[in-house]
Design a protein around this motif. Sequence first.
Motif, short mmCIF file in Angstrom:
data_model
loop_
_atom_site.label_atom_id
_atom_site.label_comp_id
_atom_site.label_asym_id
_atom_site.label_seq_id
_atom_site.Cartn_x
_atom_site.Cartn_y
_atom_site.Cartn_z
N MET A 1 9.21 0.06 3.56
CA MET A 1 9.34 -1.31 3.25
C MET A 1 7.84 -2.14 3.76
N LEU A 2 7.34 -2.10 4.83
CA LEU A 2 5.94 -2.27 5.05
C LEU A 2 5.02 -1.99 3.92
N PHE A 3 4.80 -1.00 3.75
CA PHE A 3 3.91 -0.29 2.84
C PHE A 3 3.96 -1.09 1.38
N VAL A 4 5.45 -1.27 0.96
CA VAL A 4 5.58 -2.06 -0.66
C VAL A 4 5.23 -3.59 -0.02
N GLY A 5 5.47 -4.02 1.06
CA GLY A 5 5.32 -5.59 1.47
C GLY A 5 3.89 -5.75 1.73
N ILE A 6 3.02 -5.13 1.81
CA ILE A 6 1.76 -5.44 2.14
C ILE A 6 0.93 -5.54 0.86
N PRO A 7 0.74 -6.91 0.38
CA PRO A 7 0.19 -7.03 -1.11
C PRO A 7 -1.36 -6.64 -1.37
N ILE A 8 -1.55 -5.53 -1.34
CA ILE A 8 -2.72 -4.94 -1.61
C ILE A 8 -2.62 -3.93 -2.92
N PRO A 9 -3.62 -3.73 -4.03
CA PRO A 9 -3.24 -2.97 -4.95
C PRO A 9 -2.90 -1.49 -4.65
N GLY A 10 -2.19 -0.88 -4.96
CA GLY A 10 -1.52 0.48 -4.80
C GLY A 10 -0.54 0.62 -3.87
N THR A 11 -0.12 -0.51 -3.19
CA THR A 11 1.06 -0.23 -2.48
C THR A 11 2.43 -1.08 -2.58
N GLY A 12 2.61 -1.12 -4.17
CA GLY A 12 3.64 -1.83 -4.47
C GLY A 12 4.91 -1.07 -4.69
N ALA A 13 5.92 -1.49 -5.71
CA ALA A 13 7.14 -0.95 -5.88
C ALA A 13 6.97 0.37 -6.36
N TRP A 14 6.12 0.39 -7.56
CA TRP A 14 5.92 1.70 -8.22
C TRP A 14 5.52 2.77 -7.22
N THR A 15 4.27 2.58 -6.50
CA THR A 15 4.03 3.45 -5.57
C THR A 15 4.94 3.98 -4.64
N GLY A 16 5.50 2.93 -4.15
CA GLY A 16 6.52 3.15 -2.98
C GLY A 16 7.81 3.84 -3.27
N THR A 17 8.09 3.64 -4.59
CA THR A 17 9.44 4.36 -5.07
C THR A 17 9.04 5.66 -5.45
N LEU A 18 7.61 5.92 -6.01
CA LEU A 18 7.52 7.26 -6.14
C LEU A 18 7.32 8.13 -4.93
N ALA A 19 6.62 7.58 -4.00
CA ALA A 19 6.61 8.19 -2.70
C ALA A 19 7.97 8.51 -1.93
N ALA A 20 9.02 7.70 -2.18
CA ALA A 20 10.37 7.79 -1.69
C ALA A 20 10.88 8.92 -2.36
N SER A 21 10.70 8.99 -3.88
CA SER A 21 11.35 10.18 -4.58
C SER A 21 10.56 11.48 -4.05
N PHE A 22 9.26 11.57 -3.80
CA PHE A 22 8.83 12.77 -3.36
C PHE A 22 9.26 13.35 -1.94
N LEU A 23 9.80 12.10 -1.37
CA LEU A 23 10.20 12.55 0.10
C LEU A 23 11.76 12.58 0.25
N ASP A 24 12.38 12.74 -1.15
CA ASP A 24 13.72 13.01 -1.05
C ASP A 24 14.65 11.86 -0.21
N MET A 25 14.13 10.69 0.00
CA MET A 25 14.77 9.55 0.83
C MET A 25 15.91 9.26 0.50
N GLY A 26 16.48 9.42 -0.61
CA GLY A 26 17.88 8.81 -1.01
C GLY A 26 17.61 7.51 -1.83
N PHE A 27 18.59 7.61 -2.84
CA PHE A 27 18.35 6.34 -3.65
C PHE A 27 18.60 4.90 -3.28
N LYS A 28 19.62 4.73 -2.64
CA LYS A 28 20.07 3.54 -1.92
C LYS A 28 19.12 3.23 -0.96
N LYS A 29 18.89 4.07 -0.07
CA LYS A 29 17.94 3.61 0.92
C LYS A 29 16.51 3.26 0.39
#
Length: 162
Positions: free
Chosen positions: A99-127
């Motif tokens: 949440m904080l990674f995506v919430g920090i408004p600097i290039p490369g830390t947005g929803a695209w990158t955060g979601t990709l990282a979550a998928s690599f971590l097998d975090m679970g879709f809803k979470k």
Amino acid sequence: MFLNYLIVFLISMIPIVELRGAIPVAVGMGLDPVISYIICIIGNMLPVPIIYFFARKVLIWGKDKKYIGKFFTFCIEKGEKGGKKLQAKAGRGLFIALMLFVGIPIPGTGAWTGTLAASFLDMGFKKSVIAVMLGVLIAGVIMALASMGVFGGLSFLFAPKS
């Protein structure tokens, strides 16, 4: 007027730029801040399920292709390395870290990158979606305040007087 909101919506969907770029554009166009904020949130979140379910598969598919293989392999390695690093630092607080990674408004830390990282971590879709959504909401508030000059006004109030 509709065209301006459509432009802002489309900008918020672009990787790296996302709502971090769309909100200042909306403010610059003189659009209603609340409507623009909502439109930017929707535009920024719209690609999230697609990224979560398909981006990793596309990268794995393309890693052995002639022209795109090196770039896709680089993305996979970077995603896995970044995900492991985030998980090692966050431990059980992975949700908050994302949440904080995506919430920090600097290039490369947005929803695209955060979601990709979550998928690599097998975090679970809803979470993952909830953490990314909260991060996007935070980044949107920060960018809206910054774009409207609130932070500049605060620094004027609290700056040392000479």
